[in-house]
Design a protein around this motif. Structure first.
Motif, mmCIF file in Angstrom:
data_model
loop_
_atom_site.group_PDB
_atom_site.id
_atom_site.type_symbol
_atom_site.label_atom_id
_atom_site.label_comp_id
_atom_site.label_asym_id
_atom_site.label_seq_id
_atom_site.Cartn_x
_atom_site.Cartn_y
_atom_site.Cartn_z
ATOM 1 N N LEU A 336 -9.600 4.048 -7.279
ATOM 2 C CA LEU A 336 -10.255 4.263 -5.989
ATOM 3 C C LEU A 336 -9.191 4.335 -4.915
ATOM 4 O O LEU A 336 -8.319 3.467 -4.830
ATOM 5 N N ASN A 337 -9.250 5.357 -4.095
ATOM 6 C CA ASN A 337 -8.237 5.546 -3.066
ATOM 7 C C ASN A 337 -8.502 4.574 -1.917
ATOM 8 O O ASN A 337 -9.330 4.816 -1.044
ATOM 9 N N THR A 338 -7.769 3.481 -1.940
ATOM 10 C CA THR A 338 -8.016 2.408 -0.967
ATOM 11 C C THR A 338 -7.525 2.744 0.438
ATOM 12 O O THR A 338 -7.733 1.954 1.361
ATOM 13 N N THR A 339 -6.906 3.909 0.608
ATOM 14 C CA THR A 339 -6.490 4.325 1.956
ATOM 15 C C THR A 339 -7.603 5.078 2.669
ATOM 16 O O THR A 339 -7.465 5.437 3.835
ATOM 17 N N TYR A 497 -0.730 -4.371 -15.972
ATOM 18 C CA TYR A 497 -0.811 -4.775 -14.565
ATOM 19 C C TYR A 497 0.327 -4.195 -13.738
ATOM 20 O O TYR A 497 0.171 -3.943 -12.541
ATOM 21 N N ASN A 498 1.466 -3.933 -14.372
ATOM 22 C CA ASN A 498 2.546 -3.258 -13.657
ATOM 23 C C ASN A 498 2.149 -1.825 -13.325
ATOM 24 O O ASN A 498 2.517 -1.290 -12.279
ATOM 25 N N LEU A 499 1.366 -1.183 -14.222
ATOM 26 C CA LEU A 499 0.879 0.168 -13.953
ATOM 27 C C LEU A 499 -0.194 0.151 -12.864
ATOM 28 O O LEU A 499 -0.134 0.918 -11.897
ATOM 29 N N LEU A 500 -1.170 -0.731 -13.005
ATOM 30 C CA LEU A 500 -2.277 -0.768 -12.047
ATOM 31 C C LEU A 500 -1.807 -1.131 -10.640
ATOM 32 O O LEU A 500 -2.337 -0.626 -9.649
ATOM 33 N N PHE A 501 -0.804 -2.000 -10.572
ATOM 34 C CA PHE A 501 -0.360 -2.516 -9.267
ATOM 35 C C PHE A 501 1.108 -2.185 -9.015
ATOM 36 O O PHE A 501 1.861 -2.994 -8.470
ATOM 37 N N ASN A 513 -0.744 2.704 -9.831
ATOM 38 C CA ASN A 513 -1.302 2.321 -8.531
ATOM 39 C C ASN A 513 -1.621 3.563 -7.700
ATOM 40 O O ASN A 513 -1.266 3.671 -6.529
ATOM 41 N N PHE A 514 -2.323 4.492 -8.333
ATOM 42 C CA PHE A 514 -2.588 5.772 -7.685
ATOM 43 C C PHE A 514 -3.513 5.625 -6.474
ATOM 44 O O PHE A 514 -3.488 6.448 -5.567
ATOM 45 N N GLY A 515 -4.319 4.563 -6.466
ATOM 46 C CA GLY A 515 -5.187 4.309 -5.322
ATOM 47 C C GLY A 515 -4.487 3.621 -4.169
ATOM 48 O O GLY A 515 -5.118 3.327 -3.155
#
Length: 611
Positions: A336-339, A497-501, A513-515
């Motif tokens: 989800l794009n949090t920006t 978690y390194n990928l997600l964040f 961390n594409f979002g």
């Protein structure tokens, strides 16, 4: 995730492969010409779109006619394993330091180039490979002892100097993917031909031990004279390694490997059963499926819709006899794009998690070939690090009414009675969920994501841009929400978690961390996990619990399902394939990066079907 999506004009005639009851199967002659217009995707186990025009007749002798260059290869059927499902385009590189580009030459790492260790995700254990042992002698010193008698395929000895040289390439060239290890690795010292020591300052234990089965060792005597460009981006067209197979030849639609009869590992692990591996890029899913059914393809690692019914009827074999039929290979995550609003609101994100009909994705889009993911994102092989208390209090499941209530509680209401909620400030919500065009299972999945979200009052439409546009949006952070499945098998939850964040946030987010979830507290928690020793499972559990609690509170991305380790195989020529009933199961896969996870052991365990 592997799949072939093809627009093709093909005439296919399949003739049964008949095994003689009293004679050795005859050799097969393959005469092949293929004209391919390709769209290349450089990523991890992803999908592709191709255009193929061919006329194909498949018998004991296979003839493929088109307009490109022909090759002729003859191999005894009882010495040859035919596989498919790894390559998405013609071979272009054999450079072991380009892991994201090796799908089309799967085996470059694992067949030709080897690692200090292997990792068995079925047992969760590291396996000695080139290294006989690796030991932390104190908090900052790691000693490695190599096996005796290691050799390169050109006959030269493989020694500690080769290992030192390989790791120091990362210190010399920042473009190499493992260069960041030198942020905490301070030096490598060779003691003798089979002993060396790695010295660290504030080591990242989790990353280091993951690197031990992912950094391929190369021969110093052949690489030390190469330029930076040759090492970091060269094609390395005549690879010389230490592994079980030698690279033999390639054509537009296949790669051919030949067993290394002098492989040092034969006396340790046993000899791989097939002398030849022919890795074929089939023109369509239907061609691959037909070849497996006829026994002309021994192992397919393509995603083949409808394979469950064929497995139930005994036409093909799968790892599990019942759903989900496949092992879990990676986690499909909705970023989800949090920006962007309203994805910048944790309350909205959590409501969305409850709105998505994951059961229909599993049962309809995939016909039970996959499993729903844990909200933590961790694969079943790492499920011991799921905090059940956190899941009980913060986990999610499909519940439309609960999603509606959560939206209302957060101020999202339908102001104009059009069936969709507006944002708390009264503004319209119009969102897209995307995946690349042609990825049919993901396209079915995002349709379900959109329609189930709409049922909860969230106006989400499915969109399928071409791969190039999708990837630009993914890395540039201009999408609303999109799927990604790079969270694959690992020996540590840190890699997920390194990928997600992934941090810090950059203009182009190419590795996770594409979002663009920007939370220093989370970044610190992931960094803290990286510094926990692998033997300290209690410490790892504590670190994972903190990450999971914050992750499920803020919900910056939503793990949805586990993509399968697509594998369906024929037992007409080769048997003893791994299954849930195997005493020591291995991974039935040909995907690049999986040979050191048990794929090679699958080849060693195979047995020839006797007449």
């Amino acid at each position: 995730m592997r799949k072939l999506f093809v627009t093709a004009l093909s005439i296919i005639m399949l003739a049964s492969l008949i095994l003689s009851g009293c004679a050795t199967p005859t050799a097969e002659t393959i005469i092949q010409t293929v004209e391919v217009e390709k769209k290349v995707v450089e990523t991890q186990l992803v999908k592709e779109t191709q255009v193929v025009k061919e006329t194909q007749i498949v018998k004991e002798t296979q003839i493929v006619e088109a307009t490109a260059m022909p090759i002729v290869e003859t191999f005894p059927r009882n010495e040859t394993l035919y596989v498919s499902g790894a390559a998405w385009g013609p071979a272009s590189t054999w450079n072991p330091f380009q892991p994201g580009s090796l799908a089309n030459t799967t085996g470059t790492i694992g067949f030709v180039y080897e690692f200090l260790f292997a990792y068995d995700p079925m047992t969760g254990q590291m396996t000695s490979w080139l290294a006989d042992s690796g030991t932390w002698t104190n908090d900052t010193t790691f000693d490695v002892t190599l096996r005796e008698g290691l050799t390169w395929s050109d006959g030269q000895p493989l020694t500690a100097e080769d290992v030192k040289f390989t790791f120091e390439l990362g210190q010399k060239y920042a473009a190499l993917w493992f260069a960041p290890v030198w942020n905490y690795l301070t030096g490598v010292t060779v003691v003798d031909d089979t002993h060396l020591t790695f010295a660290f300052a504030d080591p990242l234990y989790q990353e280091w031990e993951n690197n031990l089965y992912n950094i391929p060792i190369v021969p110093q005597h052949l690489w030390e004279g190469r330029s930076e460009e040759e090492i970091t981006s060269g094609a390395n067209e005549q690879p010389v390694g230490s592994g079980a197979y030698l690279y033999m030849s390639n054509a537009e639609d296949r790669n051919i490997w030949m067993r290394n009869e002098t492989w040092w590992g034969i006396s340790v692990f046993g000899k791989p059963a097939p002398k030849y591996i022919v890795d074929i890029r089939t023109s369509s899913n239907n061609v691959a499926l037909g070849m497996v059914i006829k026994g002309e393809l021994d192992l397919s690692n393509n995603f083949l819709p409808g394979v469950a019914e064929l497995a139930n009827k005994g036409y093909v074999n799968t790892y599990f006899a019942q759903p989900p039929y496949m092992l879990s290979a990676n986690t499909a995550v909705l970023f989800l794009n949090t920006t962007k609003k309203p994805m910048d609101d944790a309350a909205f994100r959590r409501a969305l998690a409850f709105a998505i009909d994951v059961p229909s994705i599993v049962n309809v889009a995939y016909a039970q070939l996959v499993k729903a993911a844990s909200p933590t994102g961790l694969l079943p092989s790492l499920s011991k690090f799921d905090n059940q208390d956190v899941l009980a209090s913060l986990g999610y499941n499909f519940d439309t009414e609960k999603a509606k209530q959560m939206l209302a509680d957060a101020g999202y209401v339908d102001v104009d009675a059009d069936g969709f909620v507006e944002a708390p400030d009264g503004s319209k919500i119009e969102l897209q969920v995307t995946c690349p065009n042609g990825w049919s299972d993901w396209m079915a999945a995002i349709d379900i994501i959109a329609t189930s979200s709409q049922a909860a009052g969230i106006n989400i439409q499915a969109a399928t841009p071409d791969y190039g546009a999708w990837n630009t949006e993914l890395q540039g952070g201009t999408f609303d929400m999109t799927l990604n499945n790079w969270a694959s098998m690992s020996n540590t939850p840190w890699t997920l978690y390194n990928l997600l964040f992934r941090h810090p946030i950059q203009e182009q987010m190419q590795s996770g961390n594409f979002g663009r979830y920007d939370n220093q507290e989370m970044f610190d928690l992931v960094d803290a996990l990286a510094k926990v020793q692998m033997t300290d499972e209690a410490g790892m559990m504590d670190a994972c619990s903190k990450i999971q609690e914050l992750m499920l509170t803020d919900m910056p991305m939503i793990p949805l399902w586990y993509n399968g380790l697509w594998s369906q195989y024929s037992s007409s020529t080769w048997t003893n394939w791994p299954s849930e009933n195997s005493t020591n199961p291995t991974l039935p896969t040909t995907w690049s990066g999986y040979w050191q996870l048990g794929g090679l052991m699958t080849l060693i365990n195979l047995k020839l079907v006797t007449p």
